[in-house]
Scaffold this motif. Structure first.
Motif, PDB file in Angstrom:
ATOM      1  N   VAL A   6      15.604  41.808  83.845  1.00 34.98           N
ATOM      2  CA  VAL A   6      17.081  42.587  84.316  1.00 34.98           C
ATOM      3  C   VAL A   6      17.899  43.153  83.755  1.00 34.98           C
ATOM      4  N   ILE A   7      18.028  44.225  83.184  1.00 29.98           N
ATOM      5  CA  ILE A   7      18.639  44.682  83.071  1.00 29.98           C
ATOM      6  C   ILE A   7      19.604  45.642  84.045  1.00 29.98           C
ATOM      7  N   ASP A   8      20.630  44.939  84.318  1.00 30.11           N
ATOM      8  CA  ASP A   8      21.802  45.760  85.021  1.00 30.11           C
ATOM      9  C   ASP A   8      23.151  44.707  84.503  1.00 30.11           C
ATOM     10  N   PRO A   9      23.959  45.694  84.718  1.00 30.55           N
ATOM     11  CA  PRO A   9      24.316  47.001  84.853  1.00 30.55           C
ATOM     12  C   PRO A   9      23.320  48.091  83.056  1.00 30.55           C
ATOM     13  N   ILE A  10      23.227  48.644  82.826  1.00 36.57           N
ATOM     14  CA  ILE A  10      22.793  49.671  82.164  1.00 36.57           C
ATOM     15  C   ILE A  10      23.947  50.437  81.715  1.00 36.57           C
ATOM     16  N   GLU A  20      14.055  47.114  85.096  1.00 32.52           N
ATOM     17  CA  GLU A  20      13.411  45.132  85.045  1.00 32.52           C
ATOM     18  C   GLU A  20      12.519  45.850  84.334  1.00 32.52           C
ATOM     19  N   ILE A  21      12.014  45.335  83.298  1.00 29.59           N
ATOM     20  CA  ILE A  21      10.585  45.120  82.646  1.00 29.59           C
ATOM     21  C   ILE A  21       9.904  43.605  82.315  1.00 29.59           C
ATOM     22  N   GLU A  22       9.054  44.052  81.895  1.00 31.53           N
ATOM     23  CA  GLU A  22       7.907  42.639  82.192  1.00 31.53           C
ATOM     24  C   GLU A  22       7.926  42.638  80.864  1.00 31.53           C
ATOM     25  N   VAL A  23       7.710  42.235  79.580  1.00 24.82           N
ATOM     26  CA  VAL A  23       7.329  41.911  78.338  1.00 24.82           C
ATOM     27  C   VAL A  23       5.636  40.856  78.382  1.00 24.82           C
ATOM     28  N   GLU A  24       4.832  41.594  77.325  1.00 22.91           N
ATOM     29  CA  GLU A  24       4.001  40.425  77.296  1.00 22.91           C
ATOM     30  C   GLU A  24       3.408  40.623  75.812  1.00 22.91           C
ATOM     31  N   GLY A  25       3.478  39.639  74.770  1.00 18.56           N
ATOM     32  CA  GLY A  25       2.838  39.557  73.417  1.00 18.56           C
ATOM     33  C   GLY A  25       3.998  41.011  72.871  1.00 18.56           C
ATOM     34  N   GLY A  26       5.035  40.631  73.429  1.00 20.37           N
ATOM     35  CA  GLY A  26       6.678  41.598  72.506  1.00 20.37           C
ATOM     36  C   GLY A  26       6.645  43.159  72.630  1.00 20.37           C
ATOM     37  N   LYS A  27       5.753  43.212  73.869  1.00 22.61           N
ATOM     38  CA  LYS A  27       6.391  44.735  74.420  1.00 22.61           C
ATOM     39  C   LYS A  27       5.758  44.585  75.676  1.00 22.61           C
ATOM     40  N   VAL A  28       6.277  46.239  76.498  1.00 24.25           N
ATOM     41  CA  VAL A  28       7.265  46.227  77.898  1.00 24.25           C
ATOM     42  C   VAL A  28       5.654  46.073  77.783  1.00 24.25           C
ATOM     43  N   LYS A  29       5.172  45.417  79.324  1.00 27.29           N
ATOM     44  CA  LYS A  29       3.795  45.548  80.001  1.00 27.29           C
ATOM     45  C   LYS A  29       4.334  46.638  81.290  1.00 27.29           C
ATOM     46  N   ASP A  30       5.202  46.502  81.417  1.00 25.88           N
ATOM     47  CA  ASP A  30       5.394  47.079  82.677  1.00 25.88           C
ATOM     48  C   ASP A  30       6.990  47.022  82.938  1.00 25.88           C
ATOM     49  N   ARG A 518      18.472  40.059  74.217  1.00 26.15           N
ATOM     50  CA  ARG A 518      18.712  41.094  73.595  1.00 26.15           C
ATOM     51  C   ARG A 518      17.760  42.696  73.660  1.00 26.15           C
ATOM     52  N   PRO A 519      17.382  43.090  74.424  1.00 23.65           N
ATOM     53  CA  PRO A 519      17.083  44.466  74.815  1.00 23.65           C
ATOM     54  C   PRO A 519      17.891  45.220  74.394  1.00 23.65           C
ATOM     55  N   LEU A 520      17.872  45.483  73.309  1.00 23.73           N
ATOM     56  CA  LEU A 520      18.423  47.054  72.188  1.00 23.73           C
ATOM     57  C   LEU A 520      17.334  47.507  72.447  1.00 23.73           C
ATOM     58  N   GLU A 521      16.047  47.232  72.379  1.00 24.56           N
ATOM     59  CA  GLU A 521      14.974  48.627  72.183  1.00 24.56           C
ATOM     60  C   GLU A 521      14.870  49.022  73.577  1.00 24.56           C
ATOM     61  N   ILE A 522      15.175  48.712  74.874  1.00 29.06           N
ATOM     62  CA  ILE A 522      15.130  49.546  75.781  1.00 29.06           C
ATOM     63  C   ILE A 522      16.240  50.423  76.000  1.00 29.06           C
TER      64      ILE A 522
ATOM     65  N   ALA B 104      27.624  46.720  74.365  1.00 27.23           N
ATOM     66  CA  ALA B 104      26.564  46.069  75.386  1.00 27.23           C
ATOM     67  C   ALA B 104      26.621  46.242  77.254  1.00 27.23           C
ATOM     68  N   SER B 105      24.768  45.625  76.957  1.00 31.11           N
ATOM     69  CA  SER B 105      23.918  46.247  78.930  1.00 31.11           C
ATOM     70  C   SER B 105      23.806  44.942  79.334  1.00 31.11           C
ATOM     71  N   GLY B 106      23.828  45.012  80.926  1.00 30.35           N
ATOM     72  CA  GLY B 106      22.999  43.643  81.421  1.00 30.35           C
ATOM     73  C   GLY B 106      24.112  42.298  80.956  1.00 30.35           C
ATOM     74  N   THR B 107      23.374  41.104  80.506  1.00 31.10           N
ATOM     75  CA  THR B 107      24.047  39.962  80.614  1.00 31.10           C
ATOM     76  C   THR B 107      24.738  40.399  79.662  1.00 31.10           C
ATOM     77  N   GLN B 108      25.365  40.917  78.395  1.00 31.97           N
ATOM     78  CA  GLN B 108      25.349  41.148  77.543  1.00 31.97           C
ATOM     79  C   GLN B 108      27.218  41.548  77.666  1.00 31.97           C
ATOM     80  N   ALA B 109      26.624  42.654  78.696  1.00 28.50           N
ATOM     81  CA  ALA B 109      28.501  43.615  79.452  1.00 28.50           C
ATOM     82  C   ALA B 109      28.806  41.825  80.260  1.00 28.50           C
ATOM     83  N   GLU B 110      28.560  41.879  82.171  1.00 34.92           N
ATOM     84  CA  GLU B 110      28.668  40.488  81.866  1.00 34.92           C
ATOM     85  C   GLU B 110      28.905  39.430  81.994  1.00 34.92           C
ATOM     86  N   ASP B 111      28.440  39.020  80.307  1.00 34.50           N
ATOM     87  CA  ASP B 111      29.473  38.012  79.870  1.00 34.50           C
ATOM     88  C   ASP B 111      30.652  38.444  79.042  1.00 34.50           C
TER      89      ASP B 111
END
Lengths: 553, 377
Positions: A6-10, A20-30, A518-522, B104-111
Motif C-alpha cells: 500500500v502506498i499512502d500517501p501518494i 494498493e498493488i499486488e506484485v508477483e514475479g517482480g511485476k504488478v499483477k493487480d 520502495r515502489p518508485l516505478e509505481i 518520498a511517498s507512502g512509508t518513506q513519507a510517513e518515516d
C-alpha cells in the motif's frame, strides 16, 4: 497470491490518493486506486445563486486553478443561452493557455522529476561535463556554463552537508531504477530550481487578466470583469512575461525532456494502460459550439490514430459499484440525472468485489477512457491538427521511436511537454487578436442577460489533467442540481460494474517493481497522469440533506 | 510599501553581491524591507530581519499538513518571491514534510514525518492547509472523521498527533482557519477549522487562498522575535488583518463620491469606479490585499474589476453570498474600528450604516455630477 503493498500517501500530487498493488514475479499483477477524501461540493452548491457557482467550484482545485471557474461560467452561459463578447472569449483562452504553460512545467520539474532524477547523484557530477551536456542538448541553453552548474552543485552540497534534507528526505536516491548519469542529474536539479522561479512569471500572467493566482477573480457569468486591464501597459506586460516563459519552454523544458528520455526508453513500453482516449477540445476561435475550437473535440478508439472519432457528451455515465456511494435507481447514470448518497464501507484492504474509493467511475459509451495531455495530443494528431502533428513528429524523430511509443508512461510525459509548446507558441496570436480589438475601440467584456428561472446546461474545458465537464440545472433562479465530471475521476477511479479498470489502475498492470518496499516505478506511472484528487471526489443530489453530527473533541 | 513589478529590461544586475546563501544581496535586503513593512516595523528592523533569516545555525523544521483542501494554499506559498520559494524551502526553513513537493511517498513519507517530529520535539512549526472533517460518513465503515484519511489515519487523529509537539500551529487559508468551502451550509462532512477541531490556539492566515506575503511575514516574525504576531479574536495577525479592504481601497474616493459600477464592463468599470453596487464586500472584510496585492504586486480582485467577496472572514461562504448582491445591512464604522469592536456577525446586524452612507453619497452625487475624474491608482 502476490505481495501486497500500500502506498499512502501518494505525494507530489494534488489531494489524497492511496494506491494498493499486488506484485508477483517482480511485476504488478493487480492495482487499486483510492481517493481518500470527500468534501461534498454538489451538496452545498444546491440552492445557491448560479452566478456564484464559478467562484465556489474553482475551490475544487487550487493546482488546476481557473479551469473550474471557466467551465462553470460556460455551463451557466450555455443554460441561459448567453453569447459572450469576443474580448471575454480571448481573455478566457489566454487564462486557460497560461494555466497550461504554468501547470505543465511545474508538474514536470516539481511533481514528476524526482521520480527520474537522483538528486544525491548530482553531487558527483563534473560541472564542466554538465555544461557540455546542456549545450549539446541545446546550444541556446541559458545559464549553462561550468560555473553555473558548479554554483548549483555548491548550493546542493551545502544543503546536504547541513544534514537537513527537507523535501528530499527519504527520496528514492540510489534506487536501481534511477538511470541518469550524475551530469544529467545535476542539470535537472539546476533546472528544478530555475523552474521554481520561472513558474511565478506564468502566475503573474494570470494575475494581469485574472487579478490573482491561485484562484482568479475576474470571471462572471456573461464574460470577464477586467475591462480596465485592456490597455497597452497591461497587455505589454503580459506579452513580455509570455516571452520569458516561452524561452524557458523552448530552451529548458523541451530540451530536458529530450535529454532525459533516451535514458528511459524502456518506459516507452511500460504504463500504456487503456487503449481509448477522450478529449472535449478547447480554445474557441470564435463564439460558437465545439466546431469553433482550436483543439478539436473527439476520441481515439483502440489506439487507432488514423482518424478521430466524434465525442458525444450524451454518452457519458457514472457508476458507483466500487465507490463509497449507493444508487437508488439502477446505475450507471448520465451526469444530468445523477443521484448519490455516500455509503462508506471502510478501507483496510481494497477488494475487487467491494467499494474502495470516494471517486465515482465515469465511462464513455460504456468504455473506460484516458483523458489528459496524451489524450489531447492523440485526438489532435488524429484530426490532423497541424502544430500538434509537427511537434509530435519532431519529438518521435528526435528520439528515434515509432508512434506506438506514445502509448506509455514516457509518452504521457512527452505529450505534456509537446502540448505546452504547442499552446505557448500560439498564445501571442491570441494576444494580438485582443490588441486588434482594443485598437478598433472594442472594449466589450461582458454581455447583458436576463436572470434565469429554470434552465439546464453544461460546459466543458480541457484542463491540464484532461476533459472536464460541469452540468447545471437551475430552478427558480437557484441551483437545483450541479455535477462535475473531472479528469482524475476518469483516470483515477475504481473499476466499473463490469470489472473494467480505469486508466491509472490499468496502466500499472505489468509495471516492473524492483523493490516493493520502495515502489518508485509505481510513482512514475501514477505521476505521469498528474493526478488531482480534490477535483475527483464529489457527490450529487443526495437523497437526504442531512447534516452529519459534528463532534468537536 | 516595497513592491516589485516585473521590469521591462530583463537585465541581470551586473554586480552580484553574494550573501552567505548565494543570494543576490540586494534582492535579499529588498525582501527584508518588504517583510518589515508588512509587519509594520521600522526600517531599523531590516538588518535584524536579515540576521533572523540568515543566522539560524539549524533551520527551523516545518511540517505541513494537508486535509480537506484544494492545494491552493501550497500553490500560494509557491508564489513567494521575496524570499524566493527556493530560498524558503531549501535554505530558510527545513520543510521536512509537505506532501505536494516532497520526494518520498507512502512509508518513506510517513518515516520522514516521524523523524521530523522526534528530532525537533517542541520546536517544529506546523503549517496546516485544509479543514478537518468531524462528521461520520453513513454506511457500515463509517467512523468519525473518515471523510478524509491520510496513510489510513483520519485528518483529526493525524492533526492531534502532529500538533502535540509543535512550537506553533499556523493555519494557511480559510479552510484550515475556519472550515472554509466545505463548511458552508449544510456542511455535509462536518468540516471545521483546526483550532476548533482540536481546541488549541492557532495563528490563522485566512484568504482563499491566503497571500504568501502574510504567511512568510508570520514565519519571519517568529524567527525574528521568537514569538508569534499579535492577533485579533479570530486568530488573524493584526499586521495583515486589522484594516478593512474598504479603508484602503484605491476606489474609495468613488464610493464617497457616489460613483459606482452599475454593470460589468460599463463606463464606470472602465474608469475604475466603486464596485459596492456589484456586491463588493470590501466594507466588511479585514485583509491587506489593497496594500500588498498578489503575485508581486501584479493585481488583486478589485483592480481586476471584480468586487471583494470577503474570503478572509469566518463563514464568508454563507455570510457573503450571493456575491453579486449588496448586503442590506453593512457596518461602515470609522477607519479606527477594528475587527474586535465591530459586530460579531455582519449579516442581519441591525445597523444600517452602509445604507445611510450610500444614501448620503447618492445625495452627494447630484452635487458632484458625473465628472470624469483622473484615476488615482
Amino acid at each position: 497470491m502476490g505481495e501486497r503493498t500500500v502506498i499512502d500517501p501518494i505525494t507530489r500530487i494534488e489531494g489524497h490518493l492511496r494506491i494498493e498493488i499486488e506484485v508477483e514475479g517482480g511485476k504488478v499483477k493487480d492495482a487499486w486506486s483510492s481517493g481518500t477524501m470527500w468534501r461534498g461540493f454538489e451538496v452545498f452548491l444546491k440552492g445557491r445563486d448560479p452566478r456564484d457557482a464559478w467562484y465556489i467550484t474553482q475551490r475544487v482545485c487550487g493546482v488546476c486553478t481557473t479551469v473550474h471557474a471557466i467551465t462553470s461560467v460556460r455551463a451557466v452561459e450555455n443554460a441561459l443561452n448567453i453569447t459572450i463578447p469576443e474580448n471575454a472569449r480571448i481573455i478566457r483562452n489566454l487564462i486557460l493557455g497560461t494555466q497550461m504553460i504554468h501547470d505543465h512545467p511545474v508538474h514536470f520539474y516539481h511533481l514528476h522529476a524526482l521520480d527520474w532524477v537522483d538528486v544525491v547523484s548530482a553531487l558527483r557530477a563534473d560541472p564542466k561535463k554538465t555544461s557540455e551536456l546542456a549545450q549539446s542538448t541545446n546550444p541556446n541553453s541559458p545559464k549553462s556554463g561550468p560555473g553555473d552548474f558548479k554554483n548549483t552543485q555548491d548550493k546542493l552540497k551545502k544543503f546536504v552537508d547541513g544534514g537537513q534534507l527537507g523535501p528530499f528526505t527519504n527520496g528514492y536516491w540510489g534506487h536501481p531504477a534511477m538511470k541518469l548519469p550524475p551530469e544529467a542529474n545535476l542539470m535537472a536539479v539546476s533546472h528544478y530550481l530555475d523552474a521554481l522561479k520561472l513558474q511565478n512569471k506564468a502566475r503573474q500572467m494570470h494575475a494581469i487578466f485574472g487579478a490573482k493566482n491561485p484562484h482568479i477573480q475576474t470571471m462572471t457569468v456573461g464574460g470577464v470583469t477586467c475591462v480596465a486591464d485592456l490597455n497597452p501597459d497591461r497587455i505589454g506586460q503580459f506579452l513580455y512575461l509570455l516571452k520569458e516563459v516561452k524561452d524557458f519552454i523552448d530552451n529548458v523544458y523541451i530540451p530536458d525532456v529530450l535529454a532525459v528520455a533516451p535514458f528511459y526508453l524502456d518506459w516507452a513500453g511500460i504504463g500504456g494502460g487503456l487503449k481509448n482516449y477522450l478529449a472535449y477540445g478547447d480554445y474557441p476561435m470564435k463564439t460558437g459550439g465545439p466546431e469553433t475550437q482550436w483543439f478539436p473535440r473527439g476520441h481515439v478508439s483502440e489506439r487507432d490514430i488514423s482518424k478521430a472519432l466524434p465525442t458525444d457528451v450524451g454518452k457519458i455515465t457514472e457508476d458507483v459499484t466500487h465507490s463509497w456511494y449507493k444508487y437508488a435507481k439502477n446505475g450507471p447514470l448520465h451526469p444530468s440525472v445523477g443521484e448519490t448518497d455516500p455509503w462508506f464501507t471502510g478501507i483496510e484492504t481494497a477488494k475487487a468485489d467491494g467499494k474502495y474509493s470516494w471517486l465515482k467511475t465515469p465511462r464513455y459509451d460504456g468504455k473506460a477512457m484516458e483523458v489528459g495531455p496524451l489524450a489531447r495530443m492523440l485526438v489532435n494528431f488524429s484530426a490532423g491538427h497541424k502544430p500538434t502533428v509537427d511537434n509530435v513528429s519532431a519529438v518521435l524523430k528526435k528520439l528515434g521511436v515509432p508512434a506506438s511509443a506514445l502509448f506509455s508512461t514516457l509518452g504521457r510525459t512527452a505529450a505534456r511537454a509537446i502540448e505546452t509548446k504547442v499552446i505557448c507558441d500560439e498564445m501571442e496570436k491570441w494576444v494580438m487578436e485582443l490588441v486588434g480589438n482594443v485598437k478598433r475601440g472594442d472594449l466589450e467584456t461582458c454581455a447583458d442577460y436576463e436572470h434565469p428561472t429554470s434552465a439546464k446546461g453544461y460546459g466543458t474545458v480541457e484542463a491540464p489533467r484532461g476533459a472536464l465537464g460541469h452540468w447545471v440545472e437551475i430552478e427558480g433562479g437557484k441551483i437545483k442540481n450541479y455535477q462535475l465530471v473531472v479528469p482524475t475521476t476518469w483516470n483515477g477511479s475504481p473499476r466499473d460494474q463490469k470489472g473494467q479498470r480505469s486508466a491509472i489502475e490499468e496502466a500499472l498492470i505489468g509495471t516492473p517493481v524492483a523493490d516493493p518496499k520502495r515502489p518508485l516505478e509505481i510513482l512514475r506511472t501514477v505521476h505521469s497522469f498528474d493526478p488531482c484528487l480534490a477535483c475527483s471526489v464529489h457527490v450529487i443530489d443526495p437523497v437526504s440533506n442531512e447534516v452529519y453530527e459534528t463532534k468537536v473533541a | 510599501m516595497c513592491r516589485t513589478r516585473s521590469g521591462l529590461t530583463g537585465l541581470e544586475p551586473d554586480e552580484k553581491i553574494k550573501t552567505l546563501k548565494g543570494v543576490d544581496r540586494r534582492e535579499f535586503m529588498g525582501f527584508c524591507a518588504t517583510i518589515a513593512a508588512t509587519l509594520g516595523l521600522s526600517p531599523a528592523f531590516v538588518p535584524r530581519i536579515a540576521e533572523a533569516v540568515e543566522g539560524a545555525a539549524k533551520k527551523p523544521s516545518v511540517i505541513w499538513l494537508h486535509f480537506q483542501e484544494c492545494t491552493g494554499d501550497s500553490e500560494a506559498f509557491l508564489c513567494s518571491s521575496y524570499p524566493s520559494v527556493e530560498e524558503l524551502v531549501l535554505n530558510i526553513l527545513s520543510v521536512d514534510y509537505q506532501e505536494t513537493i516532497m520526494a518520498a511517498s507512502g512509508t518513506q513519507a510517513e518515516d520522514a514525518l516521524k523523524k521530523a517530529m522526534a528530532d525537533n520535539k517542541g520546536k517544529y512549526l506546523v503549517i496546516v492547509e485544509g479543514a478537518i472533517p468531524m462528521g461520520t460518513p453513513p454506511g457500515p465503515g463509517g467512523k468519525p472523521g473518515a471523510f478524509c484519511t491520510i496513510g489510513g489515519k483520519t485528518a483529526y487523529d493525524l492533526a492531534k498527533e502532529v500538533t502535540a509537539g509543535a512550537a506553533a500551529v499556523i493555519c494557511v487559508g480559510t479552510c484550515a482557519s475556519f472550515g472554509g468551502v466545505q463548511a458552508q451550509r449544510p456542511n455535509p462532512t462536518g468540516a471545521v477549522g483546526v483550532g476548533d477541531a482540536l481546541g488549541i490556539p492557532t495563528i490563522n492566515i485566512p484568504g482563499c487562498p491566503h497571500n504568501a506575503i502574510n504567511s512568510v511575514a508570520t514565519i519571519v516574525n517568529y524567527l525574528l522575535l521568537g514569538s508569534l504576531p499579535k492577533t485579533d479574536r479570530h486568530g488573524r495577525p493584526l499586521f495583515a488583518f486589522a484594516k478593512r479592504i474598504h479603508d484602503h481601497c484605491p476606489r474609495r474616493a468613488h464610493f464617497d463620491a457616489g460613483q459606482y459600477v452599475e454593470r460589468f464592463g460599463d463606463d464606470g468599470a472602465k474608469k475604475n469606479w466603486c464596485l459596492y453596487k456589484m456586491g463588493c464586500k470590501g466594507p466588511q472584510t479585514y485583509h491587506n490585499c489593497s496594500l500588498v496585492e498578489y503575485n508581486d504586486g501584479t493585481s488583486w480582485p478589485i483592480k481586476g474589476g471584480h468586487g471583494c467577496v470577503g474570503c478572509s472572514e469566518p463563514d464568508f461562504w454563507d455570510t457573503m453570498q450571493p456575491f453579486y448582491e449588496r448586503l442590506p445591512n453593512i457596518h461602515v464604522p470609522g477607519v479606527e474600528a477594528t475587527a474586535d469592536k465591530v459586530g460579531f456577525t455582519l449579516v442581519g446586524a441591525a445597523a444600517a450604516g452602509a445604507a445611510v452612507h450610500a444614501a448620503y453619497t447618492f445625495a452627494n452625487r447630484h452635487k458632484i455630477g458625473e465628472t470624469d475624474k483622473k484615476e488615482g491608482e
